[in-house]
Design an enzyme around this catalytic site. Sequence first.
Site, mmCIF file in Angstrom:
data_model
loop_
_atom_site.group_PDB
_atom_site.id
_atom_site.type_symbol
_atom_site.label_atom_id
_atom_site.label_comp_id
_atom_site.label_asym_id
_atom_site.label_seq_id
_atom_site.Cartn_x
_atom_site.Cartn_y
_atom_site.Cartn_z
ATOM 1 N N GLY A 171 0.918 -3.130 -4.453
ATOM 2 C CA GLY A 171 0.111 -2.349 -3.533
ATOM 3 C C GLY A 171 -0.270 -3.020 -2.227
ATOM 4 O O GLY A 171 -0.495 -2.345 -1.229
ATOM 5 N N HIS A 172 -0.328 -4.366 -2.198
ATOM 6 C CA HIS A 172 -0.925 -5.008 -1.030
ATOM 7 C C HIS A 172 -0.300 -6.381 -0.774
ATOM 8 O O HIS A 172 -0.359 -7.269 -1.634
ATOM 9 C CB HIS A 172 -2.432 -5.217 -1.217
ATOM 10 C CG HIS A 172 -3.126 -4.140 -1.988
ATOM 11 N ND1 HIS A 172 -3.644 -3.022 -1.388
ATOM 12 C CD2 HIS A 172 -3.376 -4.019 -3.313
ATOM 13 C CE1 HIS A 172 -4.197 -2.250 -2.321
ATOM 14 N NE2 HIS A 172 -4.042 -2.831 -3.497
ATOM 15 N N PHE A 173 0.310 -6.561 0.398
ATOM 16 C CA PHE A 173 0.686 -7.883 0.894
ATOM 17 C C PHE A 173 1.592 -8.659 -0.060
ATOM 18 O O PHE A 173 1.453 -9.873 -0.213
ATOM 19 C CB PHE A 173 -0.569 -8.733 1.188
ATOM 20 C CG PHE A 173 -1.612 -8.039 2.011
ATOM 21 C CD1 PHE A 173 -1.459 -7.904 3.378
ATOM 22 C CD2 PHE A 173 -2.745 -7.507 1.415
ATOM 23 C CE1 PHE A 173 -2.424 -7.247 4.144
ATOM 24 C CE2 PHE A 173 -3.712 -6.854 2.173
ATOM 25 C CZ PHE A 173 -3.551 -6.718 3.545
#
Length: 265
Positions: A171-173
Amino acid sequence: MIFPHDFFPEADFASVGDFFELNEPVWQAIAKLKERLASFIQPNISGVPLAEPLPKTYILFEGELIPAKEAHINFGDATKEKLRVEMANRVLAGASVLCAGAVFFDSFIEIGRGVLVEPGALIKGPTCIGDFSEVRQGAYIRGSTYVGERCVVGHTTEIKNSIMLNNAKAGHFAYLGDSILGNNVNLGAGTKLANLKLKGNTIKIRIGEEIVDTGLRKLGAILGDQVQTGCNSVTNPGTLIAPHSLILPNTTAGPGYFPGKSLIK
């Protein structure tokens, strides 16, 4: 302990059998991914501008690309089938949304039903995005990638030559290079799956007392079903983690094989 069914007991190999041979080591799916994708992808974005940001939002419905000017879109969670498109007082069940500002570098891309591609995402082929998945703002899909159903390729997440099985989320980075995420894998924010040794030699994996040469210069992580990683965790090239394992935050894992239900800290 090195075969696909050891890592992905929840997989329906009837539907993902294009990637895996059950009698060969699981990493061979990475070695052969590009050619296997090419054998079954059915491109369906013909008609959108390529290699530049989409000037407008498109609806992809039943094989037809439709400008979204007259559509009403409820941008709910696609992975929960909450993305809703209405046009001319009709609900277009299973319609996908390709938002203005997304970039498709070539047309060798297949988009499933109920998919949301947000502004600023960039996708290269060959790539297949499964039903009810999200490709979020700033995601970079570099090609040779399979994203299963109800998956998330998140904000500033980069992925190349990799497989995400159903319900996997980055979901993120995150960075996924030459890797496989099993069913219901969740990567904490900032997870990096490194895929290349500093010396650039082939990747060898210790499995018990044996060291196996994969023959691959690039191999990231293979995370079995239900594996979770904490925020800012890193896996070394050639890290194999069997199902229901956890990597704690700020941890560097591998290389090598970790059995099921491992706690890596």
